[in-house]
Design a protein around this motif. Structure first.
Motif, PDB file in Angstrom:
ATOM      1  N   ALA A   1      92.010 118.388  -5.876  1.00 19.37           N
ATOM      2  CA  ALA A   1      91.597 117.067  -6.361  1.00 19.37           C
ATOM      3  C   ALA A   1      92.740 116.301  -7.011  1.00 19.37           C
ATOM      4  O   ALA A   1      92.791 115.075  -6.940  1.00 19.37           O
ATOM      5  CB  ALA A   1      90.442 117.214  -7.346  1.00 19.37           C
ATOM      6  N   THR A   2      93.679 117.027  -7.643  1.00 13.70           N
ATOM      7  CA  THR A   2      94.727 116.336  -8.414  1.00 13.70           C
ATOM      8  C   THR A   2      96.131 116.517  -7.846  1.00 13.70           C
ATOM      9  O   THR A   2      97.010 115.705  -8.138  1.00 13.70           O
ATOM     10  CB  THR A   2      94.773 116.869  -9.861  1.00 13.70           C
ATOM     11  OG1 THR A   2      95.184 118.246  -9.833  1.00 13.70           O
ATOM     12  CG2 THR A   2      93.403 116.766 -10.527  1.00 13.70           C
TER      13      THR A   2
ATOM     14  N   GLY B   1      86.061 119.616  -4.706  1.00 12.52           N
ATOM     15  CA  GLY B   1      87.511 119.405  -4.667  1.00 12.52           C
ATOM     16  C   GLY B   1      87.936 118.858  -3.312  1.00 12.52           C
ATOM     17  O   GLY B   1      88.793 117.982  -3.219  1.00 12.52           O
TER      18      GLY B   1
ATOM     19  N   VAL C   1      87.327 115.038  -2.935  1.00  9.09           N
ATOM     20  CA  VAL C   1      88.369 114.226  -3.587  1.00  9.09           C
ATOM     21  C   VAL C   1      89.679 114.327  -2.799  1.00  9.09           C
ATOM     22  O   VAL C   1      90.375 113.322  -2.572  1.00  9.09           O
ATOM     23  CB  VAL C   1      88.587 114.676  -5.047  1.00  9.09           C
ATOM     24  CG1 VAL C   1      89.652 113.823  -5.722  1.00  9.09           C
ATOM     25  CG2 VAL C   1      87.276 114.601  -5.820  1.00  9.09           C
TER      26      VAL C   1
ATOM     27  N   ARG D   1      90.171 112.026   0.058  1.00  8.48           N
ATOM     28  CA  ARG D   1      90.207 110.592  -0.251  1.00  8.48           C
ATOM     29  C   ARG D   1      91.385 110.173  -1.108  1.00  8.48           C
ATOM     30  O   ARG D   1      91.543 108.996  -1.401  1.00  8.48           O
ATOM     31  CB  ARG D   1      88.911 110.199  -0.977  1.00  8.48           C
ATOM     32  CG  ARG D   1      87.734 110.087  -0.052  1.00  8.48           C
ATOM     33  CD  ARG D   1      86.426 110.107  -0.829  1.00  8.48           C
ATOM     34  NE  ARG D   1      85.278 109.885   0.035  1.00  8.48           N
ATOM     35  CZ  ARG D   1      84.814 110.790   0.903  1.00  8.48           C
ATOM     36  NH1 ARG D   1      85.414 111.954   1.015  1.00  8.48           N
ATOM     37  NH2 ARG D   1      83.768 110.522   1.658  1.00  8.48           N
ATOM     38  N   ARG D   2      92.194 111.126  -1.526  1.00  8.94           N
ATOM     39  CA  ARG D   2      93.275 110.729  -2.437  1.00  8.94           C
ATOM     40  C   ARG D   2      94.609 110.626  -1.699  1.00  8.94           C
ATOM     41  O   ARG D   2      94.762 111.131  -0.593  1.00  8.94           O
ATOM     42  CB  ARG D   2      93.382 111.728  -3.589  1.00  8.94           C
ATOM     43  CG  ARG D   2      93.999 113.061  -3.199  1.00  8.94           C
ATOM     44  CD  ARG D   2      94.333 113.866  -4.450  1.00  8.94           C
ATOM     45  NE  ARG D   2      94.640 115.255  -4.143  1.00  8.94           N
ATOM     46  CZ  ARG D   2      95.878 115.697  -3.877  1.00  8.94           C
ATOM     47  NH1 ARG D   2      96.895 114.860  -3.844  1.00  8.94           N
ATOM     48  NH2 ARG D   2      96.076 116.967  -3.620  1.00  8.94           N
TER      49      ARG D   2
END
Lengths: 272, 301
Positions: free
Chosen positions: A190-191, A262, A265, A268-269
């Motif tokens: 996700a990050t 996770g 996200v 899409r990131r």
């Protein structure tokens, strides 16, 4: 599309190849640790004073050393319950799972390999799913190695552990590893941050351990105990009483849901 | 060339990071068989553009399209036909190039032996040493090999020749020309024109996230500047040459004329013919200077 079919499993295989040495090291460490406990066992067996000492310890201490607070240290299952299952075993498998899980997406992203993998016609979700599968295989190998070591050393040192109890203990360790690794994979996906993935997953692992320990001694924390994966997996003392399947399945379901979230996200990131 | 199919395009493509506008309404087309040099200083938005075309970044506004597909939403289908070289080639440190090629080829569903040995030889790739032991140039060559796998219809190459020795660079340019002749569209970024001038059909110049201009190499060459130095037998009258079309920087020091000609030199030659010329020197400024002159003009607008 034919290209997608041709590539299925390739990312899992590549991650397994890359992690072979780490896997061998962690599995050996587990086996060695179990061997050490087994070697010490004959000198502990029948030592009543040890059980007395444990019984006189404050409830808080007992809660910290064991998952249930209730153990018969005179039995091999009780002895291993405190030495292996109460803290060190879960901590070790969590450390392995978190480092592997954080590396799966975020680590590869920081290192540059992910951009190359993703330049092929492979969906981000597939990369995540295949790398999660690789983690599951790695953890299964560690858990099965631990189980085999328990079985072999139990036979060699007369600990008389049942096969079902050993399987329950190995499964509890493996599932706890998967839960902590899933947090690391999900946060990393996700990050894109390895540090955040490792840090948050470690925090969740410690919190799940502390909730279980504190719930045994304080009434304010007690209601939250069923939320702790540590409690759900180790609270029943799997080496003595087996694994409660509802709790174990619940932890597995939450872990898979975390990875899926996770993945949403991740798809899409922006890549880092 | 203009009737060839559009392979990739950017339409008012914009990428913003918080307050920083990394790319500002870039509009650009790449056609089959074309090699486009994408030029600009570091930090101009070249890498951002390439990563938007790869669907690694989501556009803030506008769109990037490859073969009619949206680069962000249809990225898997786009990747099936696109080869990409990252600006900083960092591969799996423990794998060798051979292993990495095998991995990427399997991901692409290719018979990975086809064409690889020949390409590896031409690019002089070290196939059997792990990446962590390779120099930047050798990693770059391995990255190029990976980007070329499977005959992509679009090649997006971020600073492909940085770190390459001149011979490999030349061979790499031959490979790109071959691919372009077979219909591949190639975009290669660089911060220096000299790295792309021998291979590109067209250059696009970007600065601070904005496209300054696109120009064909042929037209850049037409506009190439010549510095000319002439020594006369006797000083010509002052102001004789000032009105010649295309002449600039005229300096007349007694019998010696120094000037710069842009475009066709014929008017100057005709004017010189009226005097007795003892010596004549002319050299073409390199494209870098031409480019800077145009760049500078655009910049002042």
């Amino acid at each position: 599309m034919s290209t997608a079919i041709a590539s299925r499993g390739e990312i899992t295989r590549q991650m397994l190849r890359g992690g072979r040495r780490a896997l061998a090291a962690w599995a050996s460490a587990f086996a060695a640790l179990i061997a050490l406990y087994a070697v010490i066992w004959p000198s502990i067996r029948g030592n009543a004073r040890w059980q007395e000492l444990f019984s006189t310890l404050p409830q808080t201490y007992r809660a910290i050393f064991t998952a249930s607070g209730q153990l018969d240290l005179g039995t091999p299952a009780g002895y291993l319950g405190i030495e292996l299952m109460g803290f060190l075993g879960p901590a070790l498998i969590a450390a392995y799972a978190i480092s592997t899980g954080a590396a799966a997406i975020a680590g590869e992203e920081g290192q540059g390999g992910l951009e190359v993998t993703l330049s092929a016609p492979v969906a981000r979700g597939q990369v995540l799913a295949e790398r999660t599968a690789a983690l599951v295989i790695d953890l299964a190998v560690v858990a099965i190695t631990a189980g085999l070591a328990l079985w072999v050393f139990s036979l060699a040192f007369g600990m008389h552990l049942g096969v079902a109890a050993i399987a329950a203990a190995a499964a509890a360790l493996g599932i706890f590893g998967f839960f902590t690794g899933a947090v690391a994979i999900a946060v990393g996906a996700a990050t894109g941050s390895t540090a955040l993935a490792r840090g948050l997953a470690a925090l969740v692992a410690v919190a799940s351990y502390l909730i279980n320990a504190l719930a045994q001694v304080t009434t304010t924390v007690k209601p939250t105990r069923p939320l702790s994966p540590f409690y759900l997996l180790f609270g029943n003392e799997p080496l003595q009483h087996g694994l409660r399947s509802a709790g174990a399945l619940g932890v597995l379901a939450v872990s898979l849901a975390l990875v899926a979230a996770g993945g949403v996200v991740f798809a899409r990131r922006d890549l880092a | 060339m203009t009737d060839a199919a559009v392979v990739a395009s950017a339409e008012a493509l914009t990428k913003r990071y918080g307050r920083v506008l990394a790319l500002d309404r870039l509009t650009l087309e790449m056609r089959a068989g074309e090699v486009l040099g994408f030029l600009g200083p570091n930090g101009a938005g070249k890498t951002t553009t390439l990563r938007l075309l790869m669907g690694y970044l989501r556009p803030t506004a506008g769109s990037a399209r490859v073969l009619g597909l949206d680069a962000w939403t249809d990225r898997v289908a786009v990747h099936a036909r696109t080869g990409y070289l990252p600006g900083d080639v960092r591969l799996w440190p423990r794998l060798t190039a051979r292993e990495a090629v095998g991995h990427v080829a399997r991901l692409r569903g290719l018979d990975h032996d086809r064409g690889v040995p020949d390409l590896a030889k031409r690019l002089d790739v070290e196939l059997d040493r792990p990446f962590r032991e390779l120099s930047k140039g050798n990693r770059q060559k391995a990255g190029l090999l990976l980007a070329l796998l499977g005959d992509p219809r679009l090649l997006l190459l971020d600073e492909p020749t940085s770190g390459l020795d001149p011979l490999v660079q030349q061979e790499f340019h031959h490979i790109l020309r071959e691919r372009a002749e077979a219909g591949t569209a190639v975009m290669l970024s660089s911060h220096v024109l000299s790295e792309v001038e021998h291979v590109a059909d067209r250059v696009a110049i970007i600065r601070s996230g904005r496209l300054l201009m696109t120009e064909s190499l042929a037209s850049l060459r037409e506009n190439a500047r010549h510095t000319v130095e002439v020594r006369f037998a006797s000083p010509p009258p002052p102001g004789t040459f000032a009105s010649i079309p295309g002449i600039t920087d005229v300096r007349l020091d007694g019998p010696v004329l120094r000037c710069t000609m842009q475009g066709v030199v014929d008017p100057l030659v005709k004017a010189l013919a009226r005097y007795r010329v003892l010596d004549l020197n002319s050299h073409e400024a390199d494209l870098e200077e031409t480019f800077l002159a145009l760049y500078g003009q655009e910049d002042r607008r």
